[in-house]
Design a protein around this motif. Structure first.
Motif, mmCIF file in Angstrom:
data_model
loop_
_atom_site.group_PDB
_atom_site.id
_atom_site.type_symbol
_atom_site.label_atom_id
_atom_site.label_comp_id
_atom_site.label_asym_id
_atom_site.label_seq_id
_atom_site.Cartn_x
_atom_site.Cartn_y
_atom_site.Cartn_z
ATOM 1 N N VAL A 154 0.826 -1.218 0.000
ATOM 2 C CA VAL A 154 0.000 0.000 0.000
ATOM 3 C C VAL A 154 0.856 1.263 0.000
ATOM 4 O O VAL A 154 0.632 2.169 -0.812
ATOM 5 C CB VAL A 154 -0.992 -0.008 1.181
ATOM 6 N N PHE A 178 -6.865 2.908 -2.988
ATOM 7 C CA PHE A 178 -5.866 3.612 -2.190
ATOM 8 C C PHE A 178 -5.068 4.520 -3.114
ATOM 9 O O PHE A 178 -4.691 4.122 -4.221
ATOM 10 C CB PHE A 178 -4.893 2.629 -1.533
ATOM 11 N N ARG A 182 -3.298 5.981 1.210
ATOM 12 C CA ARG A 182 -4.522 6.258 1.963
ATOM 13 C C ARG A 182 -5.741 5.792 1.187
ATOM 14 O O ARG A 182 -5.813 5.951 -0.045
ATOM 15 C CB ARG A 182 -4.656 7.757 2.257
ATOM 16 N N PHE A 201 -5.593 -0.248 7.371
ATOM 17 C CA PHE A 201 -5.692 1.006 6.607
ATOM 18 C C PHE A 201 -7.114 1.560 6.574
ATOM 19 O O PHE A 201 -7.343 2.647 6.036
ATOM 20 C CB PHE A 201 -5.221 0.759 5.162
#
Length: 204
Positions: A154, A178, A182, A201
């Motif tokens: 990520v 993402f 984020r 997340f």
């Protein structure tokens, strides 16, 4: 930023990850190849082309050839796409090196929800195409490795798109996005497997 714009702005890497028979090639044909003319590095395609009579016996050799090809493309700063089961630490290292080299990096995860479904689809594909299926043990091991490593990707990619391909009648459904580490969008009916996989997340 669209894929087309990203490919013009900098060297561009689009990596499509998923377990065996998850639908990676279908996703690539529908969403990558129709938009960009990128060289594709795919160990499965390499094995079938180089050893057509028994590609399943040459999985490791095909992966080594694929790794050498993608390293050469990276060194030449060419844009390209990769299909992978993402079950090795080398995949994370490769993404980190691409980021350091200034690539715009996109990762699509094509998920099924369970290793059992991946096994069933692999054997269905084998019956339909005549292409030998990996062993159930190999498929399950690859699925475990994928789940262990994808969350670590990520923060390494500019964009990670999560696609659910495990629900009948709703093929390749976008469920989570993402951007720069984020979560910026999620489907209202996010599948349980995605909630569990990306739990760290998705906390408010």
């Amino acid at each position: 930023m669209t894929a087309e714009a990203a490919a013009v702005a900098a060297p561009f890497l689009w990596l499509v990850a998923g377990a065996d028979a998850a639908g990676k090639s279908h996703y690539h044909r529908r969403n990558v190849a129709t938009r960009l003319r990128l060289p594709l590095v795919d160990p499965g395609r390499i094995a079938r082309g180089r050893w057509p009579r028994a590609p399943e016996r040459h999985t490791d050799e095909a992966r080594h050839r694929a790794a050498a090809t993608r390293d050469a493309l990276l060194a030449a700063r060419r844009s390209f796409a990769v299909e992978t089961v993402f079950a090795s630490a080398a995949d994370l290292d490769f993404l980190a090196r691409a980021k350091e080299a200034g690539y715009v990096t996109w990762l699509t995860l094509v998920g099924l929800g369970s290793a059992d479904l991946a096994v069933a689809r692999a054997y269905l594909r084998a019956r339909e195409t005549g292409r030998p299926a990996p062993s159930p043990g190999a498929i399950r091991a690859g699925d475990t490795g994928l789940r262990e490593r994808v969350p670590s990707a990520v923060p390494l990619v500019d964009r990670l798109m999560v696609v659910d391909n495990g629900e009948r009648g709703r093929a390749l459904r976008d469920v989570l996005l993402f951007e720069h580490g984020r979560a910026t969008w999620r489907a209202r009916d996010l599948p349980d497997w995605a909630v569990v996989l990306f739990a760290d997340f998705l906390r408010d």
